[in-house]
Each structure stands twice: as C-alpha cells, then as structure tokens.
Design a protein around this motif. Sequence first.
Motif, PDB file in Angstrom:
ATOM      1  N   ALA A  54     -22.372  59.915   2.559  1.00 41.97           N
ATOM      2  CA  ALA A  54     -21.313  60.923   2.139  1.00 41.97           C
ATOM      3  C   ALA A  54     -20.155  60.524   3.605  1.00 41.97           C
ATOM      4  CB  ALA A  54     -21.640  62.105   2.421  1.00 41.97           C
ATOM      5  N   GLY A  55     -20.285  59.812   4.338  1.00 42.78           N
ATOM      6  CA  GLY A  55     -19.432  59.510   5.389  1.00 42.78           C
ATOM      7  C   GLY A  55     -19.397  60.620   6.399  1.00 42.78           C
ATOM      8  N   VAL A  56     -20.524  61.451   6.449  1.00 46.56           N
ATOM      9  CA  VAL A  56     -20.217  62.754   7.441  1.00 46.56           C
ATOM     10  C   VAL A  56     -20.882  62.438   8.617  1.00 46.56           C
ATOM     11  CG1 VAL A  56     -20.860  65.098   7.229  1.00 46.56           C
ATOM     12  CG2 VAL A  56     -19.767  64.050   5.400  1.00 46.56           C
ATOM     13  N   ARG A  57     -20.325  62.883   9.801  1.00 48.92           N
ATOM     14  CA  ARG A  57     -21.204  62.915  10.943  1.00 48.92           C
ATOM     15  C   ARG A  57     -21.725  64.260  11.349  1.00 48.92           C
ATOM     16  NH1 ARG A  57     -19.727  58.912  14.603  1.00 48.92           N
ATOM     17  NH2 ARG A  57     -20.397  60.332  16.350  1.00 48.92           N
ATOM     18  N   PRO A  58     -22.770  64.298  11.814  1.00 47.85           N
ATOM     19  CA  PRO A  58     -23.697  65.689  12.200  1.00 47.85           C
ATOM     20  C   PRO A  58     -22.692  66.704  12.335  1.00 47.85           C
ATOM     21  CG  PRO A  58     -24.923  64.035  13.233  1.00 47.85           C
ATOM     22  CD  PRO A  58     -23.727  63.135  12.579  1.00 47.85           C
ATOM     23  N   ALA A  59     -21.648  66.534  13.329  1.00 45.76           N
ATOM     24  CA  ALA A  59     -20.759  67.446  13.850  1.00 45.76           C
ATOM     25  C   ALA A  59     -19.889  68.194  12.727  1.00 45.76           C
ATOM     26  CB  ALA A  59     -19.745  66.867  14.965  1.00 45.76           C
ATOM     27  N   GLY A  60     -20.127  67.228  11.477  1.00 39.35           N
ATOM     28  CA  GLY A  60     -19.380  67.915  10.452  1.00 39.35           C
ATOM     29  C   GLY A  60     -19.901  68.913   9.682  1.00 39.35           C
ATOM     30  N   LEU A  61     -21.106  69.238   9.898  1.00 39.98           N
ATOM     31  CA  LEU A  61     -22.020  70.185   9.124  1.00 39.98           C
ATOM     32  C   LEU A  61     -21.627  71.612   9.586  1.00 39.98           C
ATOM     33  CD1 LEU A  61     -25.542  68.450   9.418  1.00 39.98           C
ATOM     34  CD2 LEU A  61     -24.214  68.524   7.251  1.00 39.98           C
ATOM     35  N   GLY A  62     -21.636  72.429   8.627  1.00 36.31           N
ATOM     36  CA  GLY A  62     -21.266  73.930   8.764  1.00 36.31           C
ATOM     37  C   GLY A  62     -22.683  74.858   8.852  1.00 36.31           C
ATOM     38  N   ALA A  63     -23.758  74.378   8.395  1.00 34.07           N
ATOM     39  CA  ALA A  63     -24.867  75.117   8.187  1.00 34.07           C
ATOM     40  C   ALA A  63     -26.208  74.114   7.712  1.00 34.07           C
ATOM     41  CB  ALA A  63     -24.729  76.158   7.172  1.00 34.07           C
ATOM     42  N   ILE A  64     -27.307  74.598   7.844  1.00 36.34           N
ATOM     43  CA  ILE A  64     -28.554  73.886   7.339  1.00 36.34           C
ATOM     44  C   ILE A  64     -29.371  74.952   6.720  1.00 36.34           C
ATOM     45  CG2 ILE A  64     -30.524  72.698   8.431  1.00 36.34           C
ATOM     46  CD1 ILE A  64     -28.925  71.914  10.886  1.00 36.34           C
ATOM     47  N   VAL A  65     -29.899  74.232   5.498  1.00 36.76           N
ATOM     48  CA  VAL A  65     -30.723  75.230   4.820  1.00 36.76           C
ATOM     49  C   VAL A  65     -32.095  74.448   4.546  1.00 36.76           C
ATOM     50  CG1 VAL A  65     -31.345  75.903   2.481  1.00 36.76           C
ATOM     51  CG2 VAL A  65     -28.803  76.053   3.347  1.00 36.76           C
ATOM     52  N   ALA A  66     -33.354  75.154   4.728  1.00 33.23           N
ATOM     53  CA  ALA A  66     -34.665  74.738   4.830  1.00 33.23           C
ATOM     54  C   ALA A  66     -35.590  75.410   4.136  1.00 33.23           C
ATOM     55  CB  ALA A  66     -35.099  74.531   6.350  1.00 33.23           C
ATOM     56  N   GLY A  67     -36.235  74.492   3.351  1.00 33.52           N
ATOM     57  CA  GLY A  67     -37.339  75.328   2.405  1.00 33.52           C
ATOM     58  C   GLY A  67     -38.538  75.864   3.272  1.00 33.52           C
ATOM     59  N   LEU A  68     -38.703  77.100   3.132  1.00 34.29           N
ATOM     60  CA  LEU A  68     -39.886  77.576   4.292  1.00 34.29           C
ATOM     61  C   LEU A  68     -41.255  77.738   3.622  1.00 34.29           C
ATOM     62  CD1 LEU A  68     -37.715  81.268   4.594  1.00 34.29           C
ATOM     63  CD2 LEU A  68     -37.820  79.168   6.179  1.00 34.29           C
ATOM     64  N   GLY A  69     -41.462  76.931   2.557  1.00 37.53           N
ATOM     65  CA  GLY A  69     -42.734  76.783   2.026  1.00 37.53           C
ATOM     66  C   GLY A  69     -43.065  78.105   1.067  1.00 37.53           C
ATOM     67  N   PRO A  70     -44.308  78.414   0.707  1.00 33.34           N
ATOM     68  CA  PRO A  70     -45.384  77.846   1.132  1.00 33.34           C
ATOM     69  C   PRO A  70     -45.709  76.517   1.329  1.00 33.34           C
ATOM     70  CG  PRO A  70     -45.985  78.955  -0.902  1.00 33.34           C
ATOM     71  CD  PRO A  70     -44.360  79.077  -0.601  1.00 33.34           C
ATOM     72  N   PRO A  93     -25.465  77.840  11.899  1.00 29.35           N
ATOM     73  CA  PRO A  93     -26.521  78.470  11.362  1.00 29.35           C
ATOM     74  C   PRO A  93     -27.623  77.775  10.468  1.00 29.35           C
ATOM     75  CG  PRO A  93     -24.491  79.004  10.269  1.00 29.35           C
ATOM     76  CD  PRO A  93     -24.329  78.012  11.263  1.00 29.35           C
ATOM     77  N   THR A  94     -28.818  78.221  10.482  1.00 28.36           N
ATOM     78  CA  THR A  94     -29.745  77.717   9.617  1.00 28.36           C
ATOM     79  C   THR A  94     -30.248  79.183   8.812  1.00 28.36           C
ATOM     80  OG1 THR A  94     -31.531  78.255  11.457  1.00 28.36           O
ATOM     81  CG2 THR A  94     -30.740  76.227  11.308  1.00 28.36           C
ATOM     82  N   TYR A  95     -30.745  78.585   7.523  1.00 28.56           N
ATOM     83  CA  TYR A  95     -30.890  79.572   6.493  1.00 28.56           C
ATOM     84  C   TYR A  95     -32.157  78.950   5.812  1.00 28.56           C
ATOM     85  CZ  TYR A  95     -26.049  80.989   7.098  1.00 28.56           C
ATOM     86  OH  TYR A  95     -25.016  81.477   7.825  1.00 28.56           O
ATOM     87  N   GLY A  96     -33.023  80.156   5.667  1.00 26.42           N
ATOM     88  CA  GLY A  96     -34.426  79.618   4.854  1.00 26.42           C
ATOM     89  C   GLY A  96     -34.316  80.042   3.642  1.00 26.42           C
ATOM     90  N   VAL A  97     -35.084  79.502   2.685  1.00 23.69           N
ATOM     91  CA  VAL A  97     -35.431  79.606   1.436  1.00 23.69           C
ATOM     92  C   VAL A  97     -36.940  79.406   1.018  1.00 23.69           C
ATOM     93  CG1 VAL A  97     -34.609  79.351  -0.904  1.00 23.69           C
ATOM     94  CG2 VAL A  97     -33.049  79.301   0.668  1.00 23.69           C
ATOM     95  N   CYS A  98     -37.478  80.370   0.166  1.00 21.44           N
ATOM     96  CA  CYS A  98     -38.865  80.030  -0.205  1.00 21.44           C
ATOM     97  C   CYS A  98     -38.771  78.882  -1.161  1.00 21.44           C
ATOM     98  CB  CYS A  98     -39.299  81.407  -0.974  1.00 21.44           C
ATOM     99  SG  CYS A  98     -40.881  80.964  -1.738  1.00 21.44           S
ATOM    100  N   SER A  99     -39.496  77.953  -0.822  1.00 26.64           N
ATOM    101  CA  SER A  99     -39.667  76.541  -1.543  1.00 26.64           C
ATOM    102  C   SER A  99     -40.094  76.880  -3.132  1.00 26.64           C
ATOM    103  CB  SER A  99     -40.512  75.663  -1.014  1.00 26.64           C
ATOM    104  OG  SER A  99     -39.980  75.382   0.611  1.00 26.64           O
TER     105      SER A  99
END
Length: 225
Positions: A54-70, A93-99
């Motif tokens: 995507a031609g994006v550097r890490p500094a260009g991120l505004g948030a991170i979403v992660a699957g929390l499992g189970p 900021p980081t945000y979690g979602v039940c996978s």
Amino acid sequence: MLVLVVDSSTPAVTAALAEVTADGVTLRAQRCTVDARAHGELLAPHVEAVLAEAGVRPAGLGAIVAGLGPGPFTGLRVGLVTAATMGQALSVPTYGVCSLDAIGHPAAAGEPVLAASDARRREVYWAVYDAAGERIAGPDVDVPAVVAGRARDLGVTGMVGDGAHRYADVLGLPLRDEPRYPSALALATLAAERIRAAAPGERLTPLYLRRPDAVAATARKSVLP
C-alpha cells in the motif's frame, strides 16, 4: 484512517491494511497464510508486506486492530504481542475484537449461526450469533457433542468456521464454506465505531478460555523412598 489488522488465533496467520472512513471500511492490502506451526515466522513478514504493497510507512498508521481469540496459547500471543508492541512504539491506540465474531458476524445473513474454530484436544471454540450477527452465546470451549446440543437449544440453522468443517458430522448442522477463518475486513468493521470515535486504546487481553498445558509445580516431591 489507516488501520493495521492482525489475527493469529487460528491456523490462518493474517495481516491487513484497512482504511476506515465515515462511509465504511475497505481493505487496501491483505496477506493470509494457513500454517498452524508458523505464526511467529509469518506474521511480521505479512505486516511488512501489506504496508509495502500500500506504500504506507508504520508512522502512517492511526490504529491497530487485533483478534483476541479464543485460540491456542502459543499462536494467539504472537498476534497480540505484535499488535501491542507496535501500538506502544507508534503511540497509536489498539483495539481488540473476539476472533469468532469475525467469523460468525458476517455469516449470520438473516438466520442464527454457529461459529466454531479448532481448539485441538478434540474440542472447539464456539459462539452463536443471531440473525442480525450479534453474539448471543459464547465464546466458550467444549467437545463438539456438547456444542451440538447448545446450538439446537438456541435454534441455530447453520454453522461456519474451521472447527465446523472438522466436526461437521458431530455438529450436524448445514455447513457453509466461508468464512473458514477470521476475516480481516470483519475485524476492522467490528472495531470501526471505536476507531471513528477515537476511543481510548484498549489492553489486548487474550481469550484463552482454558489453562495452558504447562503449569508450575505447586509442591516439591520427595526423592526419598
């Protein structure tokens, strides 16, 4: 806003770059490899690849979403440690979602559905979603026969996910081919409201649902007869 999405709760090691706007969520790049033994080896290269595409550097991120499992302990923690570390390093900021939500929510097209992933030990992680895609039971871990009974009691009419494929005969419900693993688009969509509202970041607490196999000894054993 550009958002990194990661999930390692299942054999599918996933990283994606999503764009969250007021109008919706779109994926800019995605990598997914199914390999239950290579979460640690695959996730970081996948993250690097989607950013590069995507031609994006890490500094260009505004948030991170992660699957929390189970999910199993070893694989699940790879994604959560990666997300938490990047969030801290980038001050985003980081945000979690039940996978399981990322499997069941998009599959519940007007009827109740069971989402199940493989928990090993001849068990499944599972949750049930109503016709609108809202979780009404779970997440939990049980043997497939127990899950089949719970699903019948809740009026489930279909099932989805890798665990449903593995134990289709026992679960005994109409099986849908997809999604088999957590969808990166669904993960981003389920976190989108928090992202748009600039909600405070969350601690990424894994949903293990059961204790690890290895536990510390509680007492010393005598070596004398």
